[in-house]
Design a protein around this motif. Structure first.
Motif, PDB file in Angstrom:
ATOM      1  N   LEU A   1       0.830  -1.206   0.000  1.00  0.00           N
ATOM      2  CA  LEU A   1       0.000   0.000   0.000  1.00  0.00           C
ATOM      3  C   LEU A   1       0.869   1.263   0.000  1.00  0.00           C
ATOM      4  O   LEU A   1       0.580   2.234  -0.719  1.00  0.00           O
ATOM      5  N   LEU A   2       1.927   1.251   0.791  1.00  0.00           N
ATOM      6  CA  LEU A   2       2.843   2.398   0.801  1.00  0.00           C
ATOM      7  C   LEU A   2       3.542   2.541  -0.540  1.00  0.00           C
ATOM      8  O   LEU A   2       3.789   3.667  -1.008  1.00  0.00           O
ATOM      9  N   ASP A   3       3.861   1.416  -1.171  1.00  0.00           N
ATOM     10  CA  ASP A   3       4.490   1.447  -2.491  1.00  0.00           C
ATOM     11  C   ASP A   3       3.555   2.092  -3.501  1.00  0.00           C
ATOM     12  O   ASP A   3       3.976   2.917  -4.337  1.00  0.00           O
ATOM     13  N   ALA A   4       2.263   1.718  -3.471  1.00  0.00           N
ATOM     14  CA  ALA A   4       1.285   2.311  -4.390  1.00  0.00           C
ATOM     15  C   ALA A   4       1.166   3.816  -4.160  1.00  0.00           C
ATOM     16  O   ALA A   4       1.081   4.603  -5.110  1.00  0.00           O
ATOM     17  N   GLU A   5       1.163   4.221  -2.893  1.00  0.00           N
ATOM     18  CA  GLU A   5       1.088   5.653  -2.574  1.00  0.00           C
ATOM     19  C   GLU A   5       2.316   6.400  -3.090  1.00  0.00           C
ATOM     20  O   GLU A   5       2.200   7.495  -3.658  1.00  0.00           O
ATOM     21  N   ASP A   6       3.493   5.814  -2.934  1.00  0.00           N
ATOM     22  CA  ASP A   6       4.719   6.460  -3.419  1.00  0.00           C
ATOM     23  C   ASP A   6       4.713   6.619  -4.936  1.00  0.00           C
ATOM     24  O   ASP A   6       5.167   7.640  -5.469  1.00  0.00           O
ATOM     25  N   ILE A   7       4.210   5.593  -5.634  1.00  0.00           N
ATOM     26  CA  ILE A   7       4.160   5.661  -7.096  1.00  0.00           C
ATOM     27  C   ILE A   7       3.288   6.828  -7.552  1.00  0.00           C
ATOM     28  O   ILE A   7       3.658   7.609  -8.439  1.00  0.00           O
ATOM     29  N   LEU A   8       2.132   6.980  -6.938  1.00  0.00           N
ATOM     30  CA  LEU A   8       1.231   8.071  -7.309  1.00  0.00           C
ATOM     31  C   LEU A   8       1.828   9.429  -6.929  1.00  0.00           C
ATOM     32  O   LEU A   8       1.751  10.391  -7.697  1.00  0.00           O
ATOM     33  N   ASP A   9       2.429   9.508  -5.746  1.00  0.00           N
ATOM     34  CA  ASP A   9       3.033  10.774  -5.319  1.00  0.00           C
ATOM     35  C   ASP A   9       4.179  11.178  -6.244  1.00  0.00           C
ATOM     36  O   ASP A   9       4.320  12.363  -6.597  1.00  0.00           O
ATOM     37  N   ASP A  10       5.016  10.206  -6.639  1.00  0.00           N
ATOM     38  CA  ASP A  10       6.132  10.515  -7.542  1.00  0.00           C
ATOM     39  C   ASP A  10       5.628  10.994  -8.897  1.00  0.00           C
ATOM     40  O   ASP A  10       6.207  11.895  -9.513  1.00  0.00           O
ATOM     41  N   THR A  11       4.537  10.388  -9.360  1.00  0.00           N
ATOM     42  CA  THR A  11       3.993  10.782 -10.661  1.00  0.00           C
ATOM     43  C   THR A  11       3.443  12.203 -10.604  1.00  0.00           C
ATOM     44  O   THR A  11       3.658  13.005 -11.515  1.00  0.00           O
ATOM     45  N   TYR A  12       2.718  12.517  -9.509  1.00  0.00           N
ATOM     46  CA  TYR A  12       2.206  13.882  -9.346  1.00  0.00           C
ATOM     47  C   TYR A  12       3.357  14.889  -9.298  1.00  0.00           C
ATOM     48  O   TYR A  12       3.257  16.005  -9.813  1.00  0.00           O
ATOM     49  N   ALA A  13       4.466  14.491  -8.659  1.00  0.00           N
ATOM     50  CA  ALA A  13       5.605  15.409  -8.508  1.00  0.00           C
ATOM     51  C   ALA A  13       6.458  15.485  -9.766  1.00  0.00           C
ATOM     52  O   ALA A  13       7.382  16.310  -9.849  1.00  0.00           O
ATOM     53  N   GLY A  14       6.213  14.593 -10.745  1.00  0.00           N
ATOM     54  CA  GLY A  14       6.976  14.629 -11.983  1.00  0.00           C
ATOM     55  C   GLY A  14       8.357  14.035 -11.855  1.00  0.00           C
ATOM     56  O   GLY A  14       9.298  14.486 -12.530  1.00  0.00           O
ATOM     57  N   VAL A  15       8.533  13.025 -10.995  1.00  0.00           N
ATOM     58  CA  VAL A  15       9.840  12.378 -10.845  1.00  0.00           C
ATOM     59  C   VAL A  15       9.674  10.900 -11.172  1.00  0.00           C
ATOM     60  O   VAL A  15       8.576  10.343 -11.068  1.00  0.00           O
ATOM     61  N   PRO A  16      10.758  10.222 -11.572  1.00  0.00           N
ATOM     62  CA  PRO A  16      10.655   8.793 -11.884  1.00  0.00           C
ATOM     63  C   PRO A  16      10.235   8.002 -10.648  1.00  0.00           C
ATOM     64  O   PRO A  16      10.640   8.308  -9.525  1.00  0.00           O
ATOM     65  N   ALA A  17       9.411   7.002 -10.866  1.00  0.00           N
ATOM     66  CA  ALA A  17       8.981   6.157  -9.757  1.00  0.00           C
ATOM     67  C   ALA A  17      10.179   5.463  -9.137  1.00  0.00           C
ATOM     68  O   ALA A  17      11.029   4.914  -9.831  1.00  0.00           O
ATOM     69  N   LYS A  18      10.290   5.520  -7.831  1.00  0.00           N
ATOM     70  CA  LYS A  18      11.404   4.928  -7.099  1.00  0.00           C
ATOM     71  C   LYS A  18      12.743   5.539  -7.495  1.00  0.00           C
ATOM     72  O   LYS A  18      13.791   4.964  -7.235  1.00  0.00           O
ATOM     73  N   GLY A  19      12.698   6.709  -8.148  1.00  0.00           N
ATOM     74  CA  GLY A  19      13.940   7.385  -8.502  1.00  0.00           C
ATOM     75  C   GLY A  19      14.688   6.774  -9.660  1.00  0.00           C
ATOM     76  O   GLY A  19      15.841   7.131  -9.922  1.00  0.00           O
TER      77      GLY A  19
END
Length: 215
Positions: free
Chosen positions: A41-59
Motif C-alpha cells: 500500500l505504501l508502495d502504491a502511494e509512493d508511485i502516485l506521489d512521484d507521478t504527481y511530482a513529476g519524478v521517476p517512480a522509485k527514482g
C-alpha cells in the motif's frame, strides 16, 4: 494487531498443545501478511506521489504517465486483496481452535451456547468474517454459495449482537460487524453446536366432526 495478539498469548499461562502451536503459527502468518500488505500500500502511494511530482517512480527509469501510474498502483492493490483474502477465515479459525482447545483442557470456564436458528448462526459467522454489507437497506453477503435475509440480520440487531458502520466499498453503504455481545455469544458456540432457537408450538388442528346420520 496480530503481533499484539501474540504478545497477549505469551502473557497467558497455558499448555502449548499442538492445537495451541497451530494458533501461534496462524497468528504469526497473519502478522507477516499485514506487514507485507502495508508495504504494498505504501508502495502504491509512493508511485502516485512521484507521478504527481513529476519524478521517476522509485527514482529510477523514465517518468510514468498518469495512466501508467494508476495501472501500476492498481496492481499493488490487487496483490493486497489476494494476500488478505484468506485472513478473515484464518482469524476466525484460529480463534475457534484456541477457545475449543483451552475449554477442552479446562483452562477456561465452560459457557452455555445461546439459542440461534441455523440462519442466525451462519449469519453471525459471516459477520465475524467481515462478509456482510448493506446497500439500500438490503444485506449482501460477499460469497456466492449463501444468501442472508434481511429478517435474519434484523433479528441479530434486535438482540444487540451486530451493528453497522460506514463502508468504503463502492455501492455499499454500511458494513456489519459484531458487537461485544455478539463476540461473546459467538465464542460461546466454539467447539459445540449452538442451542436450537425455540419456536412457538402450533396447536394441533381440531379433529373434524363426523356428521351424524339420522335414521
Amino acid at each position: 494487531m496480530a503481533l499484539d495478539i501474540v504478545e497477549g498469548l505469551d502473557a497467558q499461562r497455558m499448555y502449548h498443545s499442538p492445537e495451541i502451536r497451530t494458533v501461534y503459527a496462524r497468528v504469526r502468518q497473519l502478522a507477516h501478511l499485514a506487514i507485507d500488505t502495508a508495504d504494498h500500500l505504501l508502495d502504491a502511494e509512493d508511485i502516485l506521489d512521484d507521478t504527481y511530482a513529476g519524478v521517476p517512480a522509485k527514482g529510477e527509469g523514465p517518468l510514468l504517465t498518469y495512466r501508467q501510474a494508476l495501472e501500476t498502483a492498481n496492481s499493488r492493490l490487487i496483490l493486497v486483496r489476494k494476500l488478505t483474502a484468506p485472513a478473515p477465515q484464518d482469524t476466525l479459525t484460529a480463534a475457534e481452535l484456541f477457545v475449543t482447545e483451552r475449554r477442552r483442557r479446562g483452562e477456561i470456564p465452560p459457557q452455555q451456547p445461546p439459542a440461534f436458528s441455523p440462519a442466525q448462526y451462519t449469519a453471525l459467522r459471516a459477520v465475524a468474517r467481515g462478509e456482510v454489507t448493506i446497500a439500500d437497506d438490503k444485506p449482501y453477503l460477499h460469497r456466492d454459495d449463501w444468501r442472508i435475509a434481511l429478517s435474519t440480520l434484523r433479528s441479530l440487531e434486535d438482540r444487540g449482537l451486530v451493528a453497522r458502520e460506514k463502508c468504503p466499498l463502492w455501492l455499499h453503504d454500511e458494513r456489519v460487524h459484531l458487537s461485544a455481545d455478539g463476540r461473546r455469544d459467538l465464542i460461546a458456540t466454539f467447539g459445540r453446536p449452538p442451542a436450537p432457537a425455540r419456536t412457538a408450538a402450533r396447536p394441533a388442528p381440531a379433529p373434524k366432526a363426523t356428521p351424524s346420520r339420522s335414521l
